[in-house]
Write a protein that holds these residues in place. Structure first.
Motif, mmCIF file in Angstrom:
data_model
loop_
_atom_site.group_PDB
_atom_site.id
_atom_site.type_symbol
_atom_site.label_atom_id
_atom_site.label_comp_id
_atom_site.label_asym_id
_atom_site.label_seq_id
_atom_site.Cartn_x
_atom_site.Cartn_y
_atom_site.Cartn_z
ATOM 1 N N TRP A 61 -14.309 7.081 -1.881
ATOM 2 C CA TRP A 61 -13.699 8.189 -2.615
ATOM 3 C C TRP A 61 -14.399 9.516 -2.313
ATOM 4 O O TRP A 61 -13.752 10.522 -2.024
ATOM 5 N N TYR A 80 -12.023 9.948 1.107
ATOM 6 C CA TYR A 80 -10.809 10.505 0.497
ATOM 7 C C TYR A 80 -10.924 12.014 0.270
ATOM 8 O O TYR A 80 -10.015 12.779 0.643
ATOM 9 N N LEU A 88 -8.595 14.877 1.957
ATOM 10 C CA LEU A 88 -7.791 15.770 1.121
ATOM 11 C C LEU A 88 -8.051 17.220 1.489
ATOM 12 O O LEU A 88 -7.119 18.033 1.612
ATOM 13 N N VAL A 110 -10.933 8.202 -12.495
ATOM 14 C CA VAL A 110 -10.242 7.590 -11.354
ATOM 15 C C VAL A 110 -10.099 6.103 -11.634
ATOM 16 O O VAL A 110 -11.066 5.346 -11.564
ATOM 17 N N VAL A 118 -5.019 4.963 -9.599
ATOM 18 C CA VAL A 118 -5.159 6.324 -9.059
ATOM 19 C C VAL A 118 -5.814 6.279 -7.684
ATOM 20 O O VAL A 118 -5.393 6.973 -6.739
ATOM 21 N N ASP A 130 -3.171 5.116 -5.205
ATOM 22 C CA ASP A 130 -2.112 6.113 -5.001
ATOM 23 C C ASP A 130 -2.603 7.321 -4.218
ATOM 24 O O ASP A 130 -1.888 7.841 -3.341
ATOM 25 N N LYS A 131 -3.805 7.768 -4.511
ATOM 26 C CA LYS A 131 -4.334 8.965 -3.843
ATOM 27 C C LYS A 131 -4.588 8.702 -2.357
ATOM 28 O O LYS A 131 -4.310 9.553 -1.499
ATOM 29 N N CYS A 182 -1.368 8.578 -0.530
ATOM 30 C CA CYS A 182 -0.801 9.913 -0.388
ATOM 31 C C CYS A 182 -1.501 10.714 0.706
ATOM 32 O O CYS A 182 -0.860 11.425 1.475
#
Length: 773
Positions: A197, A201, A205, A235, A239, A242-243, A246
């Motif tokens: 994360w 991630y 992002l 989180v 979540v 999904d994140k 995405c």
């Protein structure tokens, strides 16, 4: 059953009945293997009176708390056969688990993990992205949990790349080239949950917002590790999934649950979001109160069993995690076996008593520079008084001990507390109020008032550091300073206790009727701070420190003026001596149980006065024990609030004592119906036993024929109080030995009663000075 035979079976193919038969056979064999080859494990089995004839299922086999691997070197092989030592993750300064592997156990760990993971990813090796940095796996002889996980999962990768460099920065160009090279192939990604994360991630992002994207729609992510940090960021697993989908198209995501103490037996998350136990392992949920097995859907402590460990006794472990069994053999994914959910770590028990909460975590709060006086004091919260009053204390005249105005103030404070409705809920506040009664204060004056013809006055300013987790201690310390004629700066507990609010509200109200006393009381609250301690220590004439050895050590870094003195109340332990014959003559044994409960459970057995050891003497020991503990247990069940981690703590302490280098004789664990009351019987008693002292209803028990048998235990400066049931004279031969320890001998039920003689200090003398006439 040899482990190789288990490898021939599909990991999720067996039904409940088939699996139980195999697990029971294998785990029983492992128990015997480790009993024969691991001294510490053998002593633990002796302590719980393990009898293999009574084992009907693998669920009956004793379990070890996982924390034992942080305290003991548990291995069933010689040092020559060790090929690898694995360590758990731990922050700086924390003890870590050490797991000793031989070639066979290490190989079986890998074989089991391959079988489990292949059931989710297929049997072919894939291009692999490791969501970490290369430096984690540099030391191949001693693996951390993180490094071991990476190396373990690396066997599934045909071509591997680290997504991060050693500066924990995403290797953008390397990833882009890797995806281009394997764009039409399935790719395996592996990492630890928080790092996925935080460093993968979040960076993807950020790049996406700049128009830089990566396509991992062909990827399979396997991740594991604690969720605590992510939950703090709100989180959830959904979540998280999904994140990632995405930001980079990742949709095939599998969490797993595992630990370094049982490497190889991981619990993978299926397509339905459930964690699964394979043929090689199982999960049992235990009730914290008595460690009985929970039913499906019932929340409890997670026990894990593994068929793999032969080099160390890690086949049956009690974790400090909380979870729930969702079902067995009926998950929609089609895999047989138990499937379950993890809620996270058990909450640490909030323990009352004189433990070292003040010293804990000091470093992160220490100031890095000296600040101006006003700036330093701006960090202080004043519960009574203010900064101006505190500064003027230097000019406040000391009073004579037991000053009339002080006595009147305390008498009025007593009446205010006793008639306050909110106070009646808290026995410790009411006890304090009764202690302040005029008759009680006059009795103290009679005992401690000076009659030598000299002039006695307070030393000046008394600076009190009260323990952070005892609500009322600060008030007793304050009154001691007042009675001895001092102005008082008192650091109250930083935790918000209702008792502190009640007492302080009463003090402020009564001070309005006694304005002349206001300059003598300043109650403050502040976080651990060297600059504040330095300032207040420099102001004072006597410093009173309550807490543990570590607290005293930290406070002594703040120097005192050359004429100032110090009184310290550091780590102590106490015991109870019960004459069984005298106990059997007591008519109201329920009252005795209440008295002992008040001495122990009211402060979670962490007060320095609370007995940690119960010593029995007399001719009716066994009969008296049965009645005494039954009556106490009934009292505990009625009143005590049990916290789940307490059961794990008690089990851990008993096993540590059983495996200690110091010989405490035959150690036997005696659980009284539930973990509310745990006794550990020892046949040798020494002060070293207190290295394994517990709390919240954890008692060592010793049978004594001669009081001089207690000499070694009591000949220690940490030994404080002997609580007595029977004639106090029975311990006189012991006390006349000239022991270094023992400051008080009191009846059971009175160990908590405060007095100006405390911990061997006469406070009336230590907090005053004498003008010789």
């Amino acid at each position: 059953m040899e482990f190789e035979k288990l490898l021939e079976i599909s990991p999720y193919a067996l039904s409940k009945e088939e699996k139980e038969t195999i697990m029971t056979e294998r785990l029983t064999e492992l128990t015997e293997l480790h009993r024969e080859n691991c001294r510490e494990y053998r002593k633990i089995l002796e302590a719980v009176a393990y009898n293999p004839q009574k084992v009907k299922s693998y669920k009956d086999i004793p379990f070890l708390p996982v924390r034992l691997f942080k305290e003991r070197e548990l291995k069933s092989i010689s040092n020559e056969k060790i090929v690898k030592v694995m360590t758990s993750s731990g922050t700086s300064g924390q003890a870590v688990s050490k797991i000793y592997l031989d070639k066979k156990t290490s190989g079986n760990q890998q074989k089991a993990m391959v079988k489990i993971v292949n059931d989710y990813t297929g049997s072919g090796r894939m291009p692999m992205v490791i969501l970490d940095c290369p430096s984690v796996v540099k030391n191949r002889n001693m693996f951390s949990a993180r490094g071991a996980g990476i190396l373990g999962f690396s066997i599934f990768g045909a071509k591997k790349i680290y997504a991060l460099n050693d500066d924990m920065q995403l290797d953008v160009e390397g990833l882009r080239d890797f995806l281009k090279q394997y764009q039409n192939q399935k790719i395996l990604l592996f990492g630890f949950t928080f790092m996925v994360w935080q460093y993968f991630y979040k960076e993807l992002l950020r790049l996406k917002e700049k128009g830089v994207t990566f396509d991992f729609s062909n990827g399979i992510l396997i991740h594991g590790g604690g969720w605590k940090k992510l939950i703090n960021e709100a989180v959830s697993p959904n979540v998280f999934h999904d994140k990632l989908k995405c930001v980079c198209g990742l949709d095939s995501i599998h969490d797993y649950y595992g630990m370094v103490e049982q490497t190889g037996c991981i619990y993978m998350q299926c397509e339905c979001g459930h964690l699964h136990a394979s043929l090689f392992s199982d999960v049992i949920i235990r009730r914290p109160e008595d460690f009985s097995e929970c039913g499906i859907g019932e929340r409890g402590i997670i026990q894990v069993v593994s068929t793999i460990p032969e080099s160390y006794p890690g086949h049956s472990l009690l974790t400090e995690d909380e979870g729930i069994i969702l079902g067995e053999d009926d998950c929609p994914c089609g895999r047989k076996g138990k499937y379950f959910k993890i809620f996270g770590r058990l909450k640490n028990a909030e323990i009352r008593g004189c433990s070292d909460t003040y010293a804990a975590g000091w470093d992160k709060n220490q100031s890095s520079h000296t600040e101006g006086e006003h700036k330093i004091l701006s960090k202080v919260t004043y519960l009574t008084g203010n900064e101006d009053l505190l500064k003027k204390m230097k000019t406040v005249p000391a009073k004579e001990p037991f000053d009339k105005g002080i006595m009147e103030f305390l008498s009025d404070l007593s009446r205010e507390l006793i008639r306050t409705p909110e106070a009646k809920v808290f026995p410790d506040v009411i006890s304090f109020g009764f202690w302040l009664r005029n008759s009680s204060m006059k009795e103290l004056k009679q005992r401690f008032g000076f009659k030598d013809g000299n002039v006695h006055v307070g030393r000046g300013i008394a600076f009190h550091i009260a323990p952070s987790n005892v609500p009322v201690n600060y008030a007793y310390s304050l009154v001691s300073g007042l009675l001895c004629g001092n102005a008082n700066i008192v650091r109250v507990p930083t935790k918000e206790f209702a008792q502190v609010t009640i007492i302080n509200t009463a003090i402020k109200k009564v001070l309005e009727a006694h304005p002349e006393i206001k300059p003598y009381i300043c109650l403050v609250r502040y976080e651990r701070d060297y600059d504040i301690n330095n300032l207040l220590s420099d102001m004072c004439d006597v410093r009173i420190v309550w807490g543990g050895d570590a607290t005293v050590g930290e406070l002594r870094k703040s120097k005192l003026p050359v004429r100032a003195s110090e009184v310290t109340f550091a780590d102590r332990y106490s015991l109870a001596v019960i004459d069984s014959d005298a106990y059997m003559l007591i008519e109201d044994k329920d009252k005795t149980a209440t008295d002992f409960y008040n001495d122990t459970y009211l402060t979670d057995q962490n007060a320095c006065t609370s007995p940690k050891v119960v010593v029995w003497t007399g001719a009716q020991k066994e009969k008296a024990k049965e009645i005494f503990w039954d009556r106490l247990y009934a009292e505990v069940k009625k009143k005590y609030i049990f916290q789940p981690i307490m059961g794990v703590d008690k089990l851990s302490q008993s096993f540590l004592a059983a495996t200690a280098e110091k010989d405490f004789g035959k150690v036997k664990l005696l659980v009284h119906e539930s973990n509310l009351l745990v006794r550990v019987r020892v046949t040798r008693l020494s002060s070293e036993l207190m290295e394994y002292k517990g709390n919240s209803g954890y008692f060592y028990e010793y049978d004594m024929e001669d009081v001089l048998e207690l000499a070694d235990f009591c000949n220690d400066t940490h030994c404080q109080t002997i609580g007595i049931i029977g004639d106090k004279k029975m311990v006189m031969p012991l006390l006349k030995l000239g022991l270094k320890g023992v400051d008080r001998v009191v009846k059971v039920g009175h160990t908590m009663e405060f007095d100006l003689n405390w911990d061997g200090y006469n406070l009336a003398e230590r907090l005053t000075r004498t003008v010789v006439i």
